[in-house]
Design an enzyme around this catalytic site. Structure first.
Site, short mmCIF file in Angstrom:
data_model
loop_
_atom_site.label_atom_id
_atom_site.label_comp_id
_atom_site.label_asym_id
_atom_site.label_seq_id
_atom_site.Cartn_x
_atom_site.Cartn_y
_atom_site.Cartn_z
N LYS A 96 0.87 -1.17 0.00
CA LYS A 96 0.00 0.00 0.00
C LYS A 96 0.91 1.22 0.00
CE LYS A 96 -2.78 2.71 3.10
NZ LYS A 96 -3.44 2.80 4.41
N THR A 206 -8.24 3.17 12.75
CA THR A 206 -8.51 3.99 13.93
C THR A 206 -9.92 3.79 14.47
OG1 THR A 206 -6.93 5.61 13.14
CG2 THR A 206 -8.48 6.36 14.82
#
Lengths: 256, 64
Positions: A96, A206
């Site tokens: 990524k 998160t």
């Protein structure tokens, strides 16, 4: 639904939930992966520490595809370097790309991201670039050999949801690669909405790491992502611009 | 002196394999880079560290 697979760089996945592993205890990873039903998990590359013998790889269940990110990279050159080191760690060739020049808002540098994508795709990596949702950049990423495009929903770690909704929709409509919404998704309802729009998958970290009960939130996201996918595949009902449309018969009223 | 992850160490003349043997890194979980070039594990024993070299030793950590 069983034949509905997510295909990235020729690899097939059943799950459309990509799980982050940052900011929470390694001991929770196994439960998070299981409750999320995730098949892909992201990792970062950092200087090794001899004092801390625990290694995150010992906590990731077998059969999970690792998706190292290039966090810490400020330009294409640094991202390429980190990607090569990640591959040398011997856990596959997915990467990524994450390139940030801005440390306040952590916004990705689209220009450098295209450069790194081209270099790494040519080296045989399955490249999944994190980007600011811009159609021209997305087209450049396609031409550079990206395996997916990962637009941000809102700033990393903000849990603010689909702030860039209109622009992600343009990518979904115009780009012939999986569009994976990454960064900023804070609630299952937001993940569900992105999937209803036609996103191929959701990446979240998160939202889980800061939740009260991480594995339970992982399962909530899993269900929301599946619900959104089903809604997208079924085709959403139309929206009236004006007025109403009765759901009940307009005959046989008990009057007159 | 050889810089290892930014820290100067008196290990010039040793091979990477010899140096790593004196540390507690988990060999299955690390990758190394010498002066910006990746060093495959297969050549750790043949790669001798020289004065002024800079080596990075990395591993995976949690991330998003």
């Amino acid at each position: 639904m069983n034949n509905d697979k997510l295909i990235i760089g020729g690899h097939e996945f059943q799950s459309r939930f990509i799980l982050g592993s940052g900011k929470y205890s390694m001991k929770l990873i196994e439960a998070a992966v299981k409750d999320a039903g995730a098949e892909i998990i992201t990792l970062a590359v950092r200087r090794a520490n001899t004092k801390e013998h625990e290694n995150i790889l010992d906590y990731i269940p077998e059969g999970i595809t690792l998706l190292p990110n290039t966090s810490g990279a400020r330009n294409a050159e640094e991202a390429v370097r980190i990607a090569r080191l990640a591959r040398e760690l011997g856990c596959g060739n997915f990467v990524k790309i994450e390139i940030m020049r801005d440390s306040k808002y952590l916004l990705p540098d689209n220009v450098e991201t295209v450069k790194a994508t081209e270099i790494l795709a040519n080296e045989g990596f399955v490249v999944m670039p994190y980007m600011y949702p811009d159609l021209n950049t997305a087209r450049d990423l396609v031409n550079a050999g990206a395996a997916s495009v990962m637009p941000l929903a809102s700033p990393i770690g903000s849990n603010k949801g689909l702030a860039t909704k209109e622009f992600i929709q343009i990518l979904i409509d115009e780009i012939d690669l999986p569009i994976i919404v990454d960064a900023g998704i804070g609630r299952p309802s937001q993940a569900c909405e992105a999937m209803e729009m036609g996103a191929a998958a959701i990446m979240a970290n998160t939202a889980l790491a800061t939740a009260g009960d991480l594995p339970m939130m992982a399962s909530a996201f899993k269900q929301a992502i599946e619900a959104g996918r089903r809604a997208y595949l079924s085709g959403l009902g139309r929206v009236l611009t004006r007025g109403a449309s009765a759901s009940d018969p307009l005959t046989g009223f008990l009057r007159d | 002196m050889v810089k290892v992850n930014g820290e100067a160490k008196d290990i010039a003349g040793k091979s990477i394999a010899e140096y790593l043997a004196t540390t507690s890194y988990d060999m299955r979980r690390i990758a190394t880079e010498l002066n910006g070039e990746i060093v495959p594990k297969a050549v750790y024993a043949d790669t001798v560290l020289a004065d002024g070299d800079s080596m990075e030793i990395v591993s995976f950590v949690g991330g998003g």
